[in-house]
Motif scaffolding. Structure first.
Motif, PDB file in Angstrom:
ATOM      1  N   THR A 265      64.398 -29.395  17.537  1.00 29.96           N
ATOM      2  CA  THR A 265      64.558 -28.356  18.665  1.00 29.96           C
ATOM      3  C   THR A 265      64.714 -26.775  18.206  1.00 29.96           C
ATOM      4  N   LEU A 266      64.878 -26.311  16.761  1.00 29.47           N
ATOM      5  CA  LEU A 266      64.607 -25.124  16.348  1.00 29.47           C
ATOM      6  C   LEU A 266      63.208 -24.919  16.371  1.00 29.47           C
ATOM      7  N   ASN A 267      62.205 -25.954  15.941  1.00 31.83           N
ATOM      8  CA  ASN A 267      60.932 -25.445  15.998  1.00 31.83           C
ATOM      9  C   ASN A 267      60.387 -25.216  17.311  1.00 31.83           C
ATOM     10  N   LEU A 268      60.848 -25.452  18.282  1.00 37.28           N
ATOM     11  CA  LEU A 268      60.459 -25.128  19.791  1.00 37.28           C
ATOM     12  C   LEU A 268      60.358 -23.743  19.813  1.00 37.28           C
ATOM     13  N   THR A 269      61.318 -23.117  19.217  1.00 38.91           N
ATOM     14  CA  THR A 269      61.370 -21.582  19.490  1.00 38.91           C
ATOM     15  C   THR A 269      61.650 -21.082  20.891  1.00 38.91           C
ATOM     16  N   LEU A 270      62.606 -21.912  21.460  1.00 37.47           N
ATOM     17  CA  LEU A 270      62.892 -21.833  23.031  1.00 37.47           C
ATOM     18  C   LEU A 270      63.460 -20.321  23.145  1.00 37.47           C
ATOM     19  N   PRO A 271      63.451 -19.617  24.238  1.00 41.73           N
ATOM     20  CA  PRO A 271      64.229 -18.503  24.632  1.00 41.73           C
ATOM     21  C   PRO A 271      65.717 -18.901  24.545  1.00 41.73           C
ATOM     22  N   LYS A 272      66.652 -18.119  24.051  1.00 40.70           N
ATOM     23  CA  LYS A 272      67.898 -18.362  23.882  1.00 40.70           C
ATOM     24  C   LYS A 272      68.597 -19.042  25.238  1.00 40.70           C
TER      25      LYS A 272
END
Length: 392
Positions: free
Chosen positions: A224-231
């Motif tokens: 999930t972290l590696n997706l670097t989604l907007p907060k």
């Protein structure tokens, strides 16, 4: 599927012909016949807080039920002693006021809600049925459920089991904004998402990165972290599992988009950029929108332990003048007490707790004896200073 459909005990009650309704986190059975003290036939409603596990009703957590109606009596008009418990009217939730409670605990308790509700119905209705066996709570009338109207994806049984659903409802109908989804803002979201507010709007232009995981509630996996989604997108995904009506705005706030606050009822400001904050504060105060601004200041001494403070500043329509003197609203402000950017999860959570408790006081959830408009928690002294209070 509704809770009645997924819960064998509730479905059996309905299939047997009882007038079953799930209202919020309460189970109701209507048209339960009984004799009153005048030996007249009445029809009451049996009410029990629900216990839920996943999408199914779980074993009842206690044996007490509530009743809307007169005190059920025996054929001679005397009260049924086996039921007596409480005689006080209580508001369990909006539109749900009960007249009394019953306590009739079998050895070993009740295995499920079918056992619990039918046991009480048998005791309540026995006198009237002995006079006329045709009178029965099993009417086969279908009651429309309100489950789909909830802002939650499953019943709020935490409020119902504590009998504070009516108080929690004071927070409903509110459209809440949270500006800044860092450590403190994400904890504010965690707390507000467990309240029955109508909508939660998230404002932040940053991505959710590894260091955010160590400040925010929960524990995302590496994938999930590696997706670097907007907060805003990441947190919307997490909290939409529980709460409906979460709206994300994955951009930074500037002078050109301040209109996003116009439709909100209350805003939490959880950011440390003073220049932008001034635009937001000016906009909210000009619109007469209440808000709470939060701040954390932690210092690193050359020798010794971390020290610092946590600030909670409230602005309402009636009380705004104190804000400018307590909230830094300049990017070049030499006073960096609240912007050292040292954030630690427990301090973020505590900062969010102070803010959400203050917000709940404003809307009558908690007692508000002090009416504090600014408070500072000192870590080293373990004390809270309220330096701006108002008369009630």
């Amino acid at each position: 599927m509704s809770l009645i459909q997924t819960s064998p005990d509730l479905k059996t009650l309905r299939d047997e012909g009882y007038e079953v309704e799930v209202r919020g986190a309460h189970l109701l059975i209507h048209s339960v016949p009984y004799l009153n003290s005048a030996r007249s036939i009445g029809y009451g409603t049996l009410v029990s807080p629900l216990t839920v596990s996943g999408n199914r009703a779980a074993q009842p957590n206690n044996h007490v039920v509530f009743f809307i109606g007169d005190q059920p009596c025996n054929k001679d008009g005397s009260e049924i002693e086996a039921l007596k418990h409480g005689m006080n009217a209580q508001v369990l939730a909006e539109g749900l006021t009960v007249n009394r409670s019953f306590s009739n605990k079998p050895q070993g308790g009740f295995a499920d809600f079918h056992a619990k509700m039918t046991s009480y119905i048998n005791v309540i209705s026995a006198p009237v049925r002995s006079m006329n066996p045709e009178i029965d709570a099993r009417t086969f009338r279908v009651i429309e459920t309100e489950e789909s109207n909830s802002v939650f994806n499953y019943p709020d049984t935490n409020s119902s089991r504590a009998n504070i659903s009516a108080i929690s409802q004071r927070l409903s109908d509110l459209r809440i904004g949270i500006v800044g989804l860092g450590g403190t803002g994400s904890y504010v979201l965690d707390f507000v998402a467990k309240c029955p507010v109508k909508e939660i709007h998230l404002f932040d232009g940053d991505k959710f990165l590894a260091h955010n995981a160590f400040r925010a509630p929960g524990a995302p996996d590496l994938e999930t972290l590696n997706l670097t989604l907007p907060k805003t997108e990441y947190l919307k995904q997490v909290y939409s599992r529980m709460h409906k009506g979460i709206v994300d705005f994955p951009d930074y706030i500037d002078e050109g988009n301040l209109h996003v606050f116009d439709g909100l009822d209350f805003v939490f400001i959880c950011m440390d950029k003073g220049g932008v904050k001034k635009y937001i504060v000016d906009r909210l105060q000009s619109l007469g929108k209440p808000f709470i601004d939060v701040g954390i200041g932690v210092n690193v001494p050359q020798d010794g332990a971390l020290t610092g403070m946590i600030r909670t500043t409230t602005s309402t329509v009636e009380h705004q003048d104190h804000v400018a003197a307590r909230v830094s609203m300049s990017d070049n402000d030499e006073d960096k007490a609240y912007s050292t950017n040292i954030q630690i999860a427990e301090l973020n959570a505590l900062n969010a707790s102070f803010a959400v408790i203050r917000w709940k006081k404003l809307y009558g959830f908690y007692e508000d004896a002090e009416h504090e408009m600014n408070s500072v928690y000192l870590i080293g002294a373990n004390s809270v200073i309220c330096d701006a209070t108002v008369e009630a």
